[in-house]
Design a protein around this motif. Structure first.
Motif, short mmCIF file in Angstrom:
data_model
loop_
_atom_site.label_atom_id
_atom_site.label_comp_id
_atom_site.label_asym_id
_atom_site.label_seq_id
_atom_site.Cartn_x
_atom_site.Cartn_y
_atom_site.Cartn_z
N THR A 133 0.82 -1.23 0.00
CA THR A 133 0.00 0.00 0.00
C THR A 133 0.85 1.28 0.00
N CYS A 134 2.16 1.17 -0.02
CA CYS A 134 3.01 2.36 0.09
C CYS A 134 2.80 3.34 -1.07
N MET A 135 2.55 2.81 -2.25
CA MET A 135 2.39 3.68 -3.41
C MET A 135 1.08 4.47 -3.37
N ASP A 136 0.19 4.11 -2.46
CA ASP A 136 -1.03 4.91 -2.25
C ASP A 136 -0.66 6.30 -1.73
N TYR A 137 0.50 6.41 -1.09
CA TYR A 137 0.89 7.67 -0.45
C TYR A 137 2.10 8.34 -1.11
N HIS A 138 2.97 7.54 -1.73
CA HIS A 138 4.30 8.02 -2.12
C HIS A 138 4.25 9.25 -3.02
N TYR A 139 3.44 9.24 -4.05
CA TYR A 139 3.47 10.33 -5.03
C TYR A 139 3.12 11.66 -4.38
N GLU A 140 2.21 11.65 -3.42
CA GLU A 140 1.77 12.88 -2.78
C GLU A 140 2.74 13.33 -1.69
N THR A 141 3.37 12.39 -1.01
CA THR A 141 4.17 12.75 0.16
C THR A 141 5.68 12.73 -0.09
N GLN A 142 6.14 12.40 -1.31
CA GLN A 142 7.57 12.43 -1.59
C GLN A 142 8.10 13.86 -1.42
N PRO A 143 9.40 14.01 -1.22
CA PRO A 143 9.93 15.35 -0.88
C PRO A 143 9.53 16.46 -1.84
N VAL A 144 9.70 16.25 -3.14
CA VAL A 144 9.41 17.31 -4.12
C VAL A 144 8.65 16.69 -5.29
N PRO A 145 7.33 16.64 -5.22
CA PRO A 145 6.55 16.02 -6.30
C PRO A 145 6.65 16.83 -7.60
N ASN A 146 6.40 16.15 -8.72
CA ASN A 146 6.34 16.84 -10.01
C ASN A 146 4.92 16.73 -10.58
N PRO A 147 4.63 17.34 -11.73
CA PRO A 147 3.26 17.31 -12.25
C PRO A 147 2.74 15.91 -12.55
N ALA A 165 3.45 13.20 -10.91
CA ALA A 165 3.07 12.58 -9.64
C ALA A 165 1.64 12.96 -9.25
N TYR A 166 1.23 14.17 -9.62
CA TYR A 166 -0.14 14.64 -9.33
C TYR A 166 -1.17 13.67 -9.92
N PHE A 167 -0.93 13.21 -11.13
CA PHE A 167 -1.87 12.31 -11.79
C PHE A 167 -1.64 10.85 -11.38
N MET A 168 -0.38 10.48 -11.17
CA MET A 168 -0.09 9.11 -10.74
C MET A 168 -0.71 8.79 -9.39
N HIS A 169 -0.82 9.81 -8.54
CA HIS A 169 -1.39 9.60 -7.21
C HIS A 169 -2.83 9.09 -7.29
N ARG A 170 -3.53 9.43 -8.35
CA ARG A 170 -4.94 9.06 -8.48
C ARG A 170 -5.13 7.74 -9.23
N SER A 171 -4.06 6.99 -9.44
CA SER A 171 -4.19 5.69 -10.09
C SER A 171 -5.01 4.75 -9.19
N PRO A 172 -5.68 3.74 -9.77
CA PRO A 172 -6.49 2.81 -8.96
C PRO A 172 -5.62 2.00 -8.01
N TRP A 173 -6.23 1.48 -6.97
CA TRP A 173 -5.51 0.78 -5.91
C TRP A 173 -4.74 -0.41 -6.44
N TRP A 174 -5.33 -1.13 -7.43
CA TRP A 174 -4.66 -2.32 -7.95
C TRP A 174 -3.39 -1.95 -8.71
N PHE A 175 -3.38 -0.77 -9.34
CA PHE A 175 -2.19 -0.34 -10.05
C PHE A 175 -1.08 0.00 -9.05
N HIS A 176 -1.44 0.65 -7.93
CA HIS A 176 -0.44 0.95 -6.90
C HIS A 176 0.13 -0.34 -6.31
#
Length: 567
Positions: A237-251, A253-264
């Protein structure tokens, strides 16, 4: 971005490949030369040679050195210069004082840097000269593809001199990783000759396996620290959070964060496969070694696309290049007559003809064997750390950082918090009518409507440290109060680290405070996104109370920091 194998595994596999290459070498160069004579273009070199690999490795190392020295040139004066947030002169003075006021072997071992022997009266110039020398030297190697041991050692000495006075700003795994990679690069080269194809100095298989041993430890260390660390890596489940909480996200990551749970979950499984299984492909023969290199490079490219992790991922690709021999990398070079590939084939033919080698070649073999023994010896605590259930990551076991232990994201933060610095010109900071203006940093989240940046492989060190400060306290990060004092004084050098100065062209602020906020990505296509907001936030409370310049005087005196004067 940072091994459970036998120390003898790498050399023995190298010896097996050497016997295969020796058996096939007499015929392949002849075919290459014959093909060249008949078609006007050089044929690919035989498998198991690394002349072209060396050129690609050296240029890649030079590129990363260039980026690192560029970051240093742009930011060191503001961070560790005379008026820096953590002055390196003061740091060295404290080290010297600890060792009874002498620059002795103990002091040099604690902080190996040539700055000990420079004039400290103008530390800013020292820092600039070291960075500029590094930029010029790395640019030469990058453009020409030529290097010798002297140039590569010079780059290594310059960078370790900066790292060892950089304090918290240089405390991350990629600094040690660049130094270890650069140290290996020294032994790829001839001592003096500046040539892309130095005769009688073929790339040592011991050094090639040194690079492979490095990527093995980097990836396995990163995988083990995850499995042993945060349970979300085991629960996928770590990828459910990583894109949003990584030190310096990029654009992205904004969209990758909303990927479905099975993809994470799939991403997490792929991560474990790449870091825990693929490294062992190194020891399964040439083809699997190439597969390992391809998978690792592809994995790093995906990480580069989805986040701003400094030059870590770019750097991690470098040792994987050693997985490819000249046949694999031949497509990167021209096949024209007299080109590099044809010259490699001719050199292999001459070597196979039994040409007598000069004495220096035998001395070089002794040096390479000694280098291999050194790497094996220094790897002992690293291997023991990898086997330990209490594994530590990004640690050096020797002052020169020649062989280190690595790892990344052993724990994942589940919520993103940010420290927002605000200033006011109000006489009373507690006045409800006081207007507080926000300072924006170069890249870290602040302004809700500012698009996340894309800066890799460049790196903003202050922004990165602000991410750590947000889940600690200001007492643990005294430099942030130092930063506030310099903003109160409107020091130009410090303001160059910021994206905006809300008091530009005005009187400096009277008060500055730190506010603590929780940040979340807005929903793509949702209400906040339609208003142009990439982020939504909620105030947690004060991070540090309002402070003014006069009130900081004793704070500065107690730490021997220069008191900022208003411009």
């Amino acid at each position: 971005m940072l091994a459970a194998g036998s120390d003898m595994a790498a050399p023995s596999a190298g010896l097996r490949q050497r016997r295969v290459a020796a058996g096939g070498a007499p015929e392949a160069p002849e075919r290459a030369v014959a093909g060249s004579a008949g078609s006007g273009a050089g044929s690919p070199p035989p498998p198991g040679t690394f002349w072209l690999t060396r050129i690609v490795l050296l240029r890649s190392i030079a590129l990363l050195y260039f980026v690192a020295f560029l970051v240093a040139y742009h930011q060191n004066k503001q961070l560790i210069g005379e008026k820096g947030l953590l002055p390196c002169k003061l740091y060295l003075q404290n080290v010297k004082k600890y060792f009874k006021g002498k620059i002795n072997l103990d002091a040099l071992s604690y902080a190996p840097t040539i700055i000990w022997f420079l004039d400290w009266s103008d530390m800013d110039s020292n820092l600039d000269y070291l960075s500029l020398l590094g930029l010029a030297t790395s640019a030469f190697v990058l453009v020409t593809g030529c290097a010798n041991m002297v140039l590569m050692a010079f780059l290594w000495v310059l960078y370790i001199s900066l790292v060892n006075v950089g304090q918290i700003w240089y405390s991350f795994g990629w600094e040690s990783q660049l130094l270890e990679t650069g140290f290996l690069g020294i032994f790829l080269c001839p001592l003096w000759t500046l040539s892309r194809l130095p005769r009688h100095t073929p790339p040592s298989r011991i050094v090639i396996w040194g690079f492979r041993w490095l990527i093995f430890r980097i990836m396995l260390g990163a995988g083990l620290i995850k499995i042993r660390g945060d349970r979300c890596w085991r629960e996928l489940t770590c990828m459910d959070y990583h894109y949003e909480t990584q030190p310096v996200p990029n654009p992205i990551a904004y969209f990758m964060h909303r990927s479905p749970w099975w993809f994470h979950q799939f991403e997490t499984l792929v991560n474990h496969f790449i870091e825990l299984v693929v490294p062992f492909f190194l020891f399964l023969g040439r083809r699997m070694c190439i597969v390992q290199g391809l998978l690792q490079i592809l994995f790093q490219v995906l990480l580069i696309i989805s986040g701003n992790l400094s030059f870590l991922n770019w750097l991690t690709m470098v040792p994987s290049i050693a997985c490819f021999d000249d046949v694999s990398l031949g497509f990167l070079f021209s096949s024209r007559r007299g080109g590099v590939k044809e010259r490699v084939a001719q050199m292999q033919l001459q070597g196979a003809s039994g040409e007598r080698l000069p004495l220096g070649c035998y001395i070089r073999k002794v040096v390479n064997i000694s280098f291999g023994l050194l790497i094996a010896y220094l790897s002992i605590p690293v291997v023991l750390n990898l086997l330990n259930s209490r594994q530590v990551m990004n640690t050096s076991f020797n002052p020169l950082r020649i062989v280190n232990t690595y790892g990344a994201f052993g724990s994942i933060t589940k919520e993103r918090t940010e420290v927002i610095l605000q200033g006011t010109s109000s006489l009373d900071p507690n006045d409800p009518a006081a207007v507080w203006e926000e300072y924006d940093f170069k890249c870290k989240p602040g302004d809700l409507k500012r698009r996340p940046c894309f800066i890799t492989p460049y790196h903003y060190r202050l922004d990165w440290l602000m991410w750590f400060a947000a889940f600690q306290t200001y007492e643990q990060n005294e430099w942030i109060i130092h930063l506030a004092g310099k903003l109160l004084a409107q020091e130009e050098e410090t303001l160059s680290l910021m994206a905006t100065n809300p008091f530009a062209g005005q009187a400096p602020p009277r008060w500055i405070r730190g506010e603590h906020f929780k940040y979340k990505f807005s929903q793509p296509g949702g209400k906040h996104a339609s208003e142009g907001r990439w982020w939504i936030r909620k105030r947690i409370g004060p991070y540090f109370p309002p402070i003014n310049l006069q009130g900081l005087k004793k704070f500065y005196e107690d730490r021997s920091w220069p008191y900022p004067l208003r411009n």
